[in-house]
Every structure is written in structure tokens, then in C-alpha cells.
Design a protein around this motif. Sequence first.
Motif, PDB file in Angstrom:
ATOM      1  N   UNK A  60      19.159   7.663   6.984  1.00  0.00           N
ATOM      2  CA  UNK A  60      19.287   7.674   5.293  1.00  0.00           C
ATOM      3  C   UNK A  60      18.372   6.697   4.756  1.00  0.00           C
ATOM      4  N   UNK A  61      17.946   5.736   5.387  1.00  0.00           N
ATOM      5  CA  UNK A  61      17.084   4.791   4.972  1.00  0.00           C
ATOM      6  C   UNK A  61      15.710   5.207   4.870  1.00  0.00           C
ATOM      7  N   UNK A  62      15.252   6.151   5.555  1.00  0.00           N
ATOM      8  CA  UNK A  62      13.964   6.846   5.626  1.00  0.00           C
ATOM      9  C   UNK A  62      13.940   7.533   4.460  1.00  0.00           C
TER      10      UNK A  62
ATOM     11  N   UNK B 114       9.874   4.528  -3.203  1.00  0.00           N
ATOM     12  CA  UNK B 114       8.368   4.710  -3.153  1.00  0.00           C
ATOM     13  C   UNK B 114       7.819   5.551  -4.104  1.00  0.00           C
ATOM     14  N   UNK B 115       8.347   6.971  -4.026  1.00  0.00           N
ATOM     15  CA  UNK B 115       7.858   7.911  -4.843  1.00  0.00           C
ATOM     16  C   UNK B 115       7.991   7.464  -6.287  1.00  0.00           C
ATOM     17  N   UNK B 116       9.048   6.861  -6.534  1.00  0.00           N
ATOM     18  CA  UNK B 116       9.515   6.687  -7.947  1.00  0.00           C
ATOM     19  C   UNK B 116       8.735   5.552  -8.641  1.00  0.00           C
ATOM     20  N   UNK B 117       8.222   4.555  -7.619  1.00  0.00           N
ATOM     21  CA  UNK B 117       7.511   3.497  -7.914  1.00  0.00           C
ATOM     22  C   UNK B 117       6.088   4.174  -8.604  1.00  0.00           C
ATOM     23  N   UNK B 118       5.733   5.056  -7.728  1.00  0.00           N
ATOM     24  CA  UNK B 118       4.444   5.764  -7.819  1.00  0.00           C
ATOM     25  C   UNK B 118       4.348   6.859  -8.982  1.00  0.00           C
ATOM     26  N   UNK B 119       5.562   7.032  -9.570  1.00  0.00           N
ATOM     27  CA  UNK B 119       5.626   8.030 -10.761  1.00  0.00           C
ATOM     28  C   UNK B 119       5.947   9.454 -10.375  1.00  0.00           C
ATOM     29  N   UNK B 120       5.903   9.626  -8.831  1.00  0.00           N
ATOM     30  CA  UNK B 120       5.934  11.137  -8.413  1.00  0.00           C
ATOM     31  C   UNK B 120       7.437  11.433  -8.444  1.00  0.00           C
TER      32      UNK B 120
ATOM     33  N   UNK C 162       0.855  -1.290  -0.013  1.00  0.00           N
ATOM     34  CA  UNK C 162       0.078   0.147  -0.059  1.00  0.00           C
ATOM     35  C   UNK C 162       0.870   0.922   0.056  1.00  0.00           C
ATOM     36  N   UNK C 163       1.559   1.530  -1.286  1.00  0.00           N
ATOM     37  CA  UNK C 163       2.502   2.426  -1.260  1.00  0.00           C
ATOM     38  C   UNK C 163       2.131   3.835  -1.187  1.00  0.00           C
ATOM     39  N   UNK C 164       1.018   4.318  -1.221  1.00  0.00           N
ATOM     40  CA  UNK C 164       0.635   5.700  -0.874  1.00  0.00           C
ATOM     41  C   UNK C 164       0.478   5.887   0.561  1.00  0.00           C
ATOM     42  N   UNK C 165       0.068   5.050   1.427  1.00  0.00           N
ATOM     43  CA  UNK C 165      -0.015   5.282   2.658  1.00  0.00           C
ATOM     44  C   UNK C 165       1.454   4.990   3.353  1.00  0.00           C
ATOM     45  N   UNK C 166       2.194   3.942   2.685  1.00  0.00           N
ATOM     46  CA  UNK C 166       3.671   3.738   3.155  1.00  0.00           C
ATOM     47  C   UNK C 166       4.633   5.307   2.926  1.00  0.00           C
ATOM     48  N   UNK C 167       4.247   6.030   1.816  1.00  0.00           N
ATOM     49  CA  UNK C 167       4.954   7.207   1.519  1.00  0.00           C
ATOM     50  C   UNK C 167       4.625   8.267   2.365  1.00  0.00           C
ATOM     51  N   UNK C 168       3.334   8.253   2.734  1.00  0.00           N
ATOM     52  CA  UNK C 168       2.696   9.073   3.647  1.00  0.00           C
ATOM     53  C   UNK C 168       3.491   8.899   5.184  1.00  0.00           C
ATOM     54  N   UNK C 169       3.804   7.595   5.531  1.00  0.00           N
ATOM     55  CA  UNK C 169       4.173   7.384   6.720  1.00  0.00           C
ATOM     56  C   UNK C 169       5.561   7.734   6.869  1.00  0.00           C
TER      57      UNK C 169
END
Length: 466
Positions: free
Chosen positions: A370-372, A379-385, A351-358
Motif C-alpha cells: 500500500x505504501x508504494x 509524488x505524481x500529485x506533487x508533479x502535477x501529473x 528528485x521527484x521524477x526519479x523517485x516516481x520512476x523508481x
Amino acid sequence: MNLLPDEPNNLSLTRFESMLKTNSILFFDADQFEEIIHHYLEIGKISLAKKATKLGLEQHPTSTNLKLFQVEMFIFENELDTADALLEELYQIEQSNEEIYIQKANILSRRDDHEGAIKLLETALEITLDKADVLSLLGMEYLFLEDFENAKNSFMRCLESDDTDYSALYNIIYCFECLEENEEAIEYLNVFLNKNPYCEVAWHQIGKQYCIVEKYKKALAAFDFAIISDDRFVGAYLEKGKVLEKLNRFEEAIESYTITLGIDDPTSFALLRIGKCYEKKGNSELSLQYFTKCVEEDPLLDKGWIAITDYYYKRKDFEKALYFIDRAISIDSENVHYWKRYAKINKRLQWFEEAEAGFRKTIELGNYELETWLTRADILTKLGEYEAAINNLTQANEFYPECAEIEFRLAGLYYVTAEMHSGAFHLKNALDIEPEFFMIIEELFPMILSSKSVKEIVKNHKKTTL
């Protein structure tokens, strides 16, 4: 003197409270007013202490001690100038009254003039009969200045005057710890215990010092002596449990923690540690029971919610893990540890949008690992953002300059968004820093591998490194 209304010799307090209720006027001598005021200050009833002071001064307008209580009220209400003026009047009358110097020091301390307060307290120390109280105040002033050596010496002198002043003992150990003098603290406590062999506080403190220097068997012995001195000393049982955990003696640790549950109301810490011990023993059912009891006892203890969440996460029951971390966030939405787990769980659930928000929230709350940054960028890359991913990595670059993992990602993102110049710039940087991380391009941006610019930069880099 702590007055209690139901004691026969404390009729003055009963009479005073009766006077307030009936609005009648009764006479008390100055000493009685002092006892009444002191009683109310001791139990935190400041408004009643103020009334007693006012009435006391109406009946005894020349009483220095009552005026000093009035000064104390002014200081409490931060009316420092008024208190200072009244003290100056009293000083002209009684220059040998140590309480005047103590209250003047109190005012200077409130004004952050701790050096001035120390000078006044040293004067008070010369004339007082109760040296322990003044030495304790001196120690506190040195603590404000972070002068731990002088603070330690003041508290030591205080304890020499009154060996039952455990607050002084705690402060001495605090100073030793700030000075990183753990062995010296142990030596001091051993000397103290030779004179006070049944002091449970000293045994408890020396046990903690042995833990710091990793002398766990001696620590256990110390906590046992603390328990012998006071078999209802909850802190000693808890510390003993922690040491037993370190020694992997989980059954004994559980026993020590469990004893505390019968002495006092259950503490969330003890319940959490029992759960952790059962977890380490492989008894998952009991560990979960205690983690659950822990959050029921104290819903604000983040370690309890984290323990339950991690319990389900380790078992790959991500939906239950998410359920509990959602509950935790609903209680404390500013806890960065909750949001990190929320992000990781949603990522595992894809659930990538929720993960990105987190991950975004963890960064907003000050988690700059750094990991964060990298995980959020991926995730943003995967979402095309792509623009958001670039902004994220640009911010990360401020915290982690010369980081190949950031540079390769920025290179890929700029090439994908047709910003060839920027892409080339970051690709060259990345190859100069750590060429082995070129796999990031291969994994995240395989579509740019055929780019003429990329091939040329890689080829030139290989030539220059041969």
C-alpha cells in the motif's frame, strides 16, 4: 566403481581412452565396459558414456546391463518412447531384474505418473538386494506428490539400510519441516545420534531444529558437537554464528564467522554477517569494511549492496547511498529491493521524477504494498501529473478495496481535475470508511476545502454520525 586412469588396477579406462584417440579396436569384457560407463556417468561425461555403451554393445550385444545403460542414455536425452520399447524387450527376457523396474519407474516419473512409478519401485524393492537406493527413489516420488508422510517413512527406511546416506537424512528433516513437526524431528535426530554420536550432519540438523523452536542454548550445544565431530564443518560455524547473534553475543558470533574464512574461500554470507555484527556493536568503520568485502566477493548478493546502501541512508548521506544502489541496479535491474531503495533515496533528495520512476518500477516488478502505491500517487500529485496519479490509485484500489487513504486521495484528485461527481463519490466513500483520515485532504488538497460540494458532504456526514 569410480575409475581413475592413474591407478594400476584401472588400466581398462586408460586402454579405452587410448583406443578412442588412436581409432584402434581393443576388446573389453562386459564388466569392464560397465565400469567405464559408470565412471563417465559419475563425472558427468555423458558423450563418453554413450560411446562406451555403443562400443560395449557392439562387442557384447546380449549384455542386459549394457542395454540398461543404453536405456539410461535414452532417458537422459528424453527419448522416452525408445527407452520404453527397449525396456519392454528386456522385461520379456529378465523379469527379475530390479533395474528394469527402476528405469520403467524413471520413465513414468518423467511423464508425471508418480503413482505408477511408486508401484514399479515397490516391485523393485521386493527383488533388490540394494534396498537403500530403491527406498531413496521411492521417497523422491512421494515428494513429487507432496505426500510428506510416506516420503519421510521411505527415507527413514533408506537410512536404516545405510546410515551414511546423508541425503536421506536431509530429506527426512525436510519432510518433518513440511509437516511442521519440529519437535518430532528433534526426537528422531536424538535417537539417530544415540546410534551415531559422531555424525556431524545430524548434529547440524538438530541444531537447526532447536533454532526453529527457539531453544538457542541447545542449538549452540548441537553446533558445538557438530564442530567437535568435524572441525572444518563450515555450515556448523555459520549456524553457530547466527545463534550467537540472536543472543546478542556479537563478539563470539564474529569469531565463529571468522573461523569459516580460514577453512575455505571466504563466503559472502560470512562477510555480511560479520559486518552486521560490527554494526550492532556500533563499530561503523569495520561494518562498512566487511559490507564492501561482501560485494567484492559476490556482486550478485543483494543483501550486501542493501547493507551498504542502508549504511549511508541511516547517516543521511543520500548521494552516496544513491551511488551504491545505482551500482547494484546496474548488476541486477530486476531486483525489487534495489528499486524500492532507489525510489526512497531520490524522494529524500527531492528528485521527484526519479523517485516516481523508481516506485513505478517496483510496482512493475510485483511490489504491491500500500505504501508504494500511496507514495507514488503523492509524488505524481506533487508533479502535477493528476491523471497518472488517478490511474495509479485506481489500480491500487483493486488490491486494497475500502481503503480510506486511497479514497481520500482519489476524492482530492477528482475535485482538482474538476470531476465533481467522481470527487463526491470517493469523498463519501472515504468518510464512511475512516473519517479520521480527512487530514489527507487538508494536507494534500487544501485548495478544495472551500468547495461547496466538499463542505456539504462533510456536514451531512457529521449529521448522520451524531
